[in-house]
Design a protein around this motif. Structure first.
Motif, PDB file in Angstrom:
ATOM      1  N   PHE A  11       0.799  -1.216   0.000  1.00  0.00           N
ATOM      2  CA  PHE A  11       0.000   0.000   0.000  1.00  0.00           C
ATOM      3  C   PHE A  11       0.840   1.278   0.000  1.00  0.00           C
ATOM      4  O   PHE A  11       0.332   2.371   0.253  1.00  0.00           O
ATOM      5  CB  PHE A  11      -1.000   0.010   1.176  1.00  0.00           C
ATOM      6  CG  PHE A  11      -0.375   0.051   2.547  1.00  0.00           C
ATOM      7  CD1 PHE A  11      -0.130   1.256   3.175  1.00  0.00           C
ATOM      8  CD2 PHE A  11      -0.068  -1.124   3.214  1.00  0.00           C
ATOM      9  CE1 PHE A  11       0.419   1.301   4.456  1.00  0.00           C
ATOM     10  CE2 PHE A  11       0.476  -1.097   4.494  1.00  0.00           C
ATOM     11  CZ  PHE A  11       0.719   0.119   5.118  1.00  0.00           C
ATOM     12  N   ASN A  13       2.182   4.229  -1.793  1.00  0.00           N
ATOM     13  CA  ASN A  13       1.852   4.915  -3.040  1.00  0.00           C
ATOM     14  C   ASN A  13       3.100   5.213  -3.868  1.00  0.00           C
ATOM     15  O   ASN A  13       3.072   5.135  -5.106  1.00  0.00           O
ATOM     16  CB  ASN A  13       1.098   6.215  -2.750  1.00  0.00           C
ATOM     17  CG  ASN A  13       1.893   7.142  -1.853  1.00  0.00           C
ATOM     18  OD1 ASN A  13       2.156   6.823  -0.694  1.00  0.00           O
ATOM     19  ND2 ASN A  13       2.293   8.278  -2.375  1.00  0.00           N
ATOM     20  N   GLU A  16       3.938   2.173  -5.672  1.00  0.00           N
ATOM     21  CA  GLU A  16       3.060   2.007  -6.822  1.00  0.00           C
ATOM     22  C   GLU A  16       3.547   2.840  -8.002  1.00  0.00           C
ATOM     23  O   GLU A  16       3.461   2.404  -9.159  1.00  0.00           O
ATOM     24  CB  GLU A  16       1.626   2.386  -6.458  1.00  0.00           C
ATOM     25  CG  GLU A  16       0.624   2.262  -7.587  1.00  0.00           C
ATOM     26  CD  GLU A  16       0.382   0.835  -8.060  1.00  0.00           C
ATOM     27  OE1 GLU A  16      -0.350   0.680  -9.055  1.00  0.00           O
ATOM     28  OE2 GLU A  16       0.912  -0.112  -7.442  1.00  0.00           O
ATOM     29  N   TRP A 186      -4.257   7.133  -6.927  1.00  0.00           N
ATOM     30  CA  TRP A 186      -4.338   5.709  -6.560  1.00  0.00           C
ATOM     31  C   TRP A 186      -4.541   5.554  -5.059  1.00  0.00           C
ATOM     32  O   TRP A 186      -5.274   4.671  -4.603  1.00  0.00           O
ATOM     33  CB  TRP A 186      -3.061   5.014  -7.022  1.00  0.00           C
ATOM     34  CG  TRP A 186      -2.900   3.589  -6.633  1.00  0.00           C
ATOM     35  CD1 TRP A 186      -3.393   2.489  -7.281  1.00  0.00           C
ATOM     36  CD2 TRP A 186      -2.143   3.080  -5.520  1.00  0.00           C
ATOM     37  NE1 TRP A 186      -2.998   1.338  -6.642  1.00  0.00           N
ATOM     38  CE2 TRP A 186      -2.235   1.666  -5.560  1.00  0.00           C
ATOM     39  CE3 TRP A 186      -1.390   3.664  -4.507  1.00  0.00           C
ATOM     40  CZ2 TRP A 186      -1.609   0.845  -4.616  1.00  0.00           C
ATOM     41  CZ3 TRP A 186      -0.768   2.861  -3.562  1.00  0.00           C
ATOM     42  CH2 TRP A 186      -0.884   1.470  -3.633  1.00  0.00           C
ATOM     43  N   ASP A 190      -6.966   2.804  -2.902  1.00  0.00           N
ATOM     44  CA  ASP A 190      -6.213   1.557  -2.731  1.00  0.00           C
ATOM     45  C   ASP A 190      -6.710   0.719  -1.565  1.00  0.00           C
ATOM     46  O   ASP A 190      -6.860  -0.485  -1.682  1.00  0.00           O
ATOM     47  CB  ASP A 190      -4.723   1.861  -2.546  1.00  0.00           C
ATOM     48  CG  ASP A 190      -3.928   0.603  -2.199  1.00  0.00           C
ATOM     49  OD1 ASP A 190      -4.015  -0.363  -2.980  1.00  0.00           O
ATOM     50  OD2 ASP A 190      -3.247   0.588  -1.164  1.00  0.00           O
ATOM     51  N   ARG A 191      -6.984   1.318  -0.415  1.00  0.00           N
ATOM     52  CA  ARG A 191      -7.323   0.539   0.780  1.00  0.00           C
ATOM     53  C   ARG A 191      -8.798   0.185   0.867  1.00  0.00           C
ATOM     54  O   ARG A 191      -9.178  -0.736   1.580  1.00  0.00           O
ATOM     55  CB  ARG A 191      -6.905   1.292   2.045  1.00  0.00           C
ATOM     56  CG  ARG A 191      -5.432   1.642   2.103  1.00  0.00           C
ATOM     57  CD  ARG A 191      -4.533   0.458   1.900  1.00  0.00           C
ATOM     58  NE  ARG A 191      -4.505  -0.418   3.064  1.00  0.00           N
ATOM     59  CZ  ARG A 191      -3.855  -1.578   3.099  1.00  0.00           C
ATOM     60  NH1 ARG A 191      -3.222  -2.023   2.033  1.00  0.00           N
ATOM     61  NH2 ARG A 191      -3.863  -2.308   4.177  1.00  0.00           N
ATOM     62  N   LYS A 213      -3.475   2.603 -15.388  1.00  0.00           N
ATOM     63  CA  LYS A 213      -3.577   1.269 -14.792  1.00  0.00           C
ATOM     64  C   LYS A 213      -3.290   0.183 -15.821  1.00  0.00           C
ATOM     65  O   LYS A 213      -2.795  -0.901 -15.485  1.00  0.00           O
ATOM     66  CB  LYS A 213      -4.965   1.067 -14.196  1.00  0.00           C
ATOM     67  CG  LYS A 213      -5.217   1.845 -12.920  1.00  0.00           C
ATOM     68  CD  LYS A 213      -6.641   1.620 -12.411  1.00  0.00           C
ATOM     69  CE  LYS A 213      -6.918   2.418 -11.157  1.00  0.00           C
ATOM     70  NZ  LYS A 213      -8.317   2.252 -10.687  1.00  0.00           N
TER      71      LYS A 213
END
Length: 307
Positions: A11, A13, A16, A186, A190-191, A213
């Motif tokens: 998680f 960012n 990511e 994002w 995300d969570r 994505k």
């Protein structure tokens, strides 16, 4: 070519951001999962004490901070490019906004809304990084409520950037600006899906998010932290490129300290091996990994001679 090893967690960012870059460039890479909170003994053995994620390892060269990680990926794998000629300065300026005011508002809104989904020790860890008291549940909820309007206002700016029909933030080509804005957006979803409704009135932003994505994450394979440390121990750091020192910089070969300019300011102490307008590199020795070189971006980090 040496293996790309990304030390990250799900998680994060900023992780990511790099995972999407690896997907955009369609790269093979090895995935080492690190804890989201301290202690991180395996990661800090590689970095000389730097504790943030992600970190990119290539043999015995360790790259910290996504600004430098993306540039190193571009240097080693230049196509497709994230730094189109004529857009580099503009893209970096947009990225600075996205990783500053935009992400701060998003982070406060998302954390306050999803605090019950976060690891319970996360708030304590992040407060300790910043030298602040641990916030109460009520305080993070109040901050989330204050941040929500700022998030929506800045989402409107992104929608406007795309209003002329361009496919990407800076024009016809993907740049680092797309990745910087994407990692902030994002983080909103995300969570959980609690904040997905914030995208309802931003059709162009939703379409752009889908395009980003679509890059995926490349081709990762799992690797243990122990295996990554053994690779570092068995490797030699790459030969340094020609340095371009500023008059005020410490001399090459001198003992120096490197610190993040904002938070988690623990000093990384080593021997200065390289410096130019974009990058700092220090050699360190650790009994677990041997000799490694840790690389940092110039912007966002302080360089000084060891005290």
């Amino acid at each position: 070519m040496a293996e790309l090893i990304l030390h990250h967690y799900d998680f994060s960012n900023y992780s990511e951001k790099v995972r999407v870059a690896l997907g955009y460039k369609s790269l093979d890479w090895s995935s080492v999962i690190v804890p989201p909170v301290t202690p991180k003994p395996d990661l800090t053995a590689l970095t000389g004490g730097y504790r943030r994620a992600p970190v990119l390892q290539i043999g015995a060269d360790i790259y910290c901070d996504t600004r430098l990680i993306l540039r190193e990926l571009e240097r080693r794998h230049p196509l497709p490019s994230l730094y189109s000629p004529g857009q580099h300065g503009f893209a970096n300026a947009v990225a600075a906004w996205a990783e500053g005011p935009l992400f701060r508002s998003v982070m406060l809104y998302a954390w306050g809304t999803n605090h019950d989904l976060m690891p319970p020790e996360l708030f304590e860890d992040r407060a300790r990084m910043r030298g602040l008291p641990v916030p109460s549940v009520k305080s993070v909820e109040r901050v989330a409520a204050r941040s929500a309007p700022l998030v929506r206002t800045q989402m409107s700016l992104i929608e406007d950037m795309l209003a002329d029909g361009r496919p990407w933030i800076c024009g016809p080509n993907v740049t680092v600006a797309d990745l910087a804005i994407f990692h902030a957006m994002w983080f909103l979803t995300d969570r959980s899906s609690r904040l997905a409704h914030e995208f309802n009135r931003f059709e162009l932003l939703r379409q752009w998010m889908s395009r980003v994505k679509g890059f995926g994450h490349g081709r990762p394979r799992s690797m243990s932290a122990g295996e990554a440390l053994e690779i570092a121990r068995a490797s030699l750091p790459s030969d340094p490129r020609t340095s371009l020192r500023q008059p005020e910089d410490p001399k090459l070969g001198s003992r120096v300290e490197v610190r993040a300019a904002d938070y988690a300011r623990d000093a990384i102490v080593g021997t200065l091996t390289f410096v130019d307008d974009d990058e700092l590199a220090v050699g360190i020795h650790n009994d677990r990994v041997g000799d490694v070189v840790v690389h940092f971006p110039r912007i966002g980090f302080e360089l000084r001679e060891e005290r």
